[in-house]
Design a protein around this motif. Sequence first.
Motif, PDB file in Angstrom:
ATOM      1  N   ARG A  30       0.986  -0.717   0.481  1.00 23.45           N
ATOM      2  CA  ARG A  30      -0.126  -0.232   0.057  1.00 23.45           C
ATOM      3  C   ARG A  30       0.968   1.250  -0.458  1.00 23.45           C
ATOM      4  N   THR A  61       3.224   1.701  -1.933  1.00 23.46           N
ATOM      5  CA  THR A  61       4.201   0.943  -2.980  1.00 23.46           C
ATOM      6  C   THR A  61       3.247   1.080  -4.400  1.00 23.46           C
ATOM      7  N   ARG A  62       3.754   2.092  -5.604  1.00 22.62           N
ATOM      8  CA  ARG A  62       3.750   2.133  -6.645  1.00 22.62           C
ATOM      9  C   ARG A  62       3.593   0.933  -7.568  1.00 22.62           C
ATOM     10  N   TYR A  63       2.401   0.325  -7.942  1.00 25.48           N
ATOM     11  CA  TYR A  63       2.334  -0.918  -8.531  1.00 25.48           C
ATOM     12  C   TYR A  63       0.984  -0.986  -9.397  1.00 25.48           C
ATOM     13  N   ARG A 103      -0.402   7.051 -12.844  1.00 24.95           N
ATOM     14  CA  ARG A 103       0.439   6.765 -12.186  1.00 24.95           C
ATOM     15  C   ARG A 103       0.859   6.140 -11.418  1.00 24.95           C
ATOM     16  N   LYS A 104      -0.263   5.323 -11.277  1.00 25.85           N
ATOM     17  CA  LYS A 104       0.122   4.010  -9.977  1.00 25.85           C
ATOM     18  C   LYS A 104       0.646   4.432  -8.745  1.00 25.85           C
ATOM     19  N   SER A 105      -0.070   6.326  -8.023  1.00 25.50           N
ATOM     20  CA  SER A 105       0.226   5.887  -6.721  1.00 25.50           C
ATOM     21  C   SER A 105       0.089   5.165  -5.576  1.00 25.50           C
ATOM     22  N   PRO A 106       1.069   4.975  -5.108  1.00 24.92           N
ATOM     23  CA  PRO A 106       0.716   4.505  -3.689  1.00 24.92           C
ATOM     24  C   PRO A 106      -1.214   4.242  -3.658  1.00 24.92           C
ATOM     25  N   PRO A 107      -1.307   3.200  -2.984  1.00 26.29           N
ATOM     26  CA  PRO A 107      -3.564   3.288  -2.314  1.00 26.29           C
ATOM     27  C   PRO A 107      -3.039   4.745  -1.049  1.00 26.29           C
ATOM     28  N   ILE A 108      -1.687   3.829  -0.053  1.00 22.01           N
ATOM     29  CA  ILE A 108      -1.511   5.225   0.933  1.00 22.01           C
ATOM     30  C   ILE A 108      -2.574   6.645   0.904  1.00 22.01           C
ATOM     31  N   TYR A 142      -6.779   0.895 -10.829  1.00 19.36           N
ATOM     32  CA  TYR A 142      -5.542   1.083 -11.274  1.00 19.36           C
ATOM     33  C   TYR A 142      -6.002   0.006 -12.957  1.00 19.36           C
ATOM     34  N   ASN A 143      -7.212   0.029 -13.230  1.00 15.72           N
ATOM     35  CA  ASN A 143      -7.930   0.007 -14.600  1.00 15.72           C
ATOM     36  C   ASN A 143      -9.264  -0.003 -14.335  1.00 15.72           C
ATOM     37  N   GLN A 152     -11.731  -2.456 -12.186  1.00 20.08           N
ATOM     38  CA  GLN A 152     -11.398  -2.563 -10.588  1.00 20.08           C
ATOM     39  C   GLN A 152     -13.056  -1.009 -10.500  1.00 20.08           C
TER      40      GLN A 152
END
Lengths: 337, 340
Positions: A47, A49-51, B198-203, B216-217, B220
């Motif tokens: 959570r 991290t970029r993924y 930008r695939k920012s972290p979910p946190i 992410y897409n 979802q």
Amino acid sequence: MATIALDAMGGDHGPSAAVSAAARISLERDVGVLLVGDQAAIDEALRRTRYDAAFLSIHHAPQAIGMGESPREAIQAKPEASLLVGARLVSQGHADALVSAGNTGAAVLACAKYFEKLPGVPRTALAAVFPTEQRRGRHDDPFSLILDVGATLEVGADALVAFAHMGSAYASRISRNANPRVALLSNGSEDYKGTAAIKEANQRLRGDGRLNFIGNIEGVDLPRGKADVVITGGFVGNVVLKMLEGISETVVDIARYAYRHKLAWRAGLFMLRGGILQLKQLTDWQQYGGAPILGFDHLFIKAHGRSGDRAIGNAIKVANKAVKSGLCEEIAAHLAE
Amino acid sequence: MSAPHIYRWDLDKTYLQTDFDSISSLIRIAFQRAADKTNVPGSAELLRLLRAESAGRALIYFISGSPAQMRSVLAEKLRLDGIHYDGFILKEQLRNLLRGRFRALRDQVGYKLPALLNARLDAPEGSEETLFGDDAERDAFVYSLYGDLLAERVAPEVLDEVLELAAVYPDSREIIFTALDKLPPCDPVKRVIIHLDRKSPPIHFEAYGPRVVPVYNYFQAGLVLFADDRLRAEAVGRLGTTLVRRYEFTPRMLLRSFQDTLRRGVLDYEAAQRLGRQGVRSGIDAEVVRLFAQEAEEMNMVPVVQKAQHVPDYPALLRREQNRHKIEKQRRRRLQGRWL
């Protein structure tokens, strides 16, 4: 697209390095990674991290095998360890290959438990690459392959011959070297030198037209890159590999010492910095991508226990390349002929 | 008859795959034809499904930071995609430029917040809203603040502080306060979906509470809308099929995306099971449904406890975002320098 199972709990850095590597690889959108390990710990790291969720999944495994644990006892006592669960998932077809930076002995036993040995393979082998003076293959690869480096300590001629075929298949698929030069490591280049097993293997390989066997080579020929695939038993192979790693680390340490202690030496090193950086890059084990265990019907890549996210990421890439190039099928075909 | 549901969409990086991170890409966008514009995979299909699932009763609006001069190209693009919309707000960038309001060229709070509040003045009474944005700008912040302002959960002095921090121009401030005075208290914003371009972290989005869902897409997003009862299982199946057939997704990628929503608690187990049951009844590829059900079963996870929605500390969040933006900008400059 291949899916690589990654033992998230293995290695000195635990889940943080594995999760970071898997997350980074997922952003490249070329391979799926199945993280196997403690879900809560993996999720906690993810959570932050970029993924990319479409390229990454988790399989919960409640146990983990420590680096210092006795492999046999750990395998018995921890059936739900991430390493074992990872191997099981690969054998069941949920993933195409396994990568782990964990306990090497336990990894070999886990593979032996769930993977099948290919027909014609008496012993499996752990292979590793080392940098050499000569380059080879379509991509000017500076690395030679050596096997076995520790999966089986003592081997007979049958195993050495099988190693030669497996190594040749690996070099042709992974290094894109169409006709790799295969050699036996011995105490002299003459065919009559070496242990009984080496002498017998030499004779049999001389008569094997499927390989580009160049005979025996000595230790001094290793860094020169006289052979693309070096065949030896696990005991000698492990000593050789560790020595090569030790030498490169010592050279860097000596250079650091020189840099600190004399201004003239520092100036000299500064002028040589381009070459030193190249040498450092070449001997940087983190970019090798781990050592494959060859001889099973599925691929396992053993990353160094000290691996950080870059090294584990490279191990995943090598596993992906091996799966995509059909390495196990190539080895099976080599041995079946 | 219940009030129609409103879907408000951002365009760039939410509906369209747009790269405006460099001057050259900005110029390219300005001269791009409608047919050359690319969708974020699944965005057009999802919009069409939302319209179809509501039997034509959903209202669809676009609100974008793109300059108003691009209206005809963007309208043409939506026409080509078969999207019927009810409104389209674009930014008056030329006017900002001519009036020397350079801050307004990039400002999101001072543009989107008044635009959203003004648009709400025309919304049918009792209508609820689902908002779509991305992680490239401040969509999560603006949408969340918009929802909490309508529900009177944000004190005027807090709003003042936010507008001050965002350096919003006085006329925009006036529009915001005037609209708030006119609007009756209501709580229409039920869901904010943020496309992680930008695939920012979910946190980064946890501070906004569970109403804001980073995805992410668009598969979802479809799952989230299914859990919200905005889409049926069949529509989610169609969305997945489109992603596989047209956008190089694989069933395994959909499965991983599904697992991710479960793990993050975006989709709860009850909804996942409901999806399986309805999917079988509606004739979605039975193998896919079985795989999904098996995945949910095999994960053997401790169910994620959904956190309660709360009012975020907006000034603190904005400061954090501004700081993050600054760090990201510096990082990019450093990287560019390295390349040079």
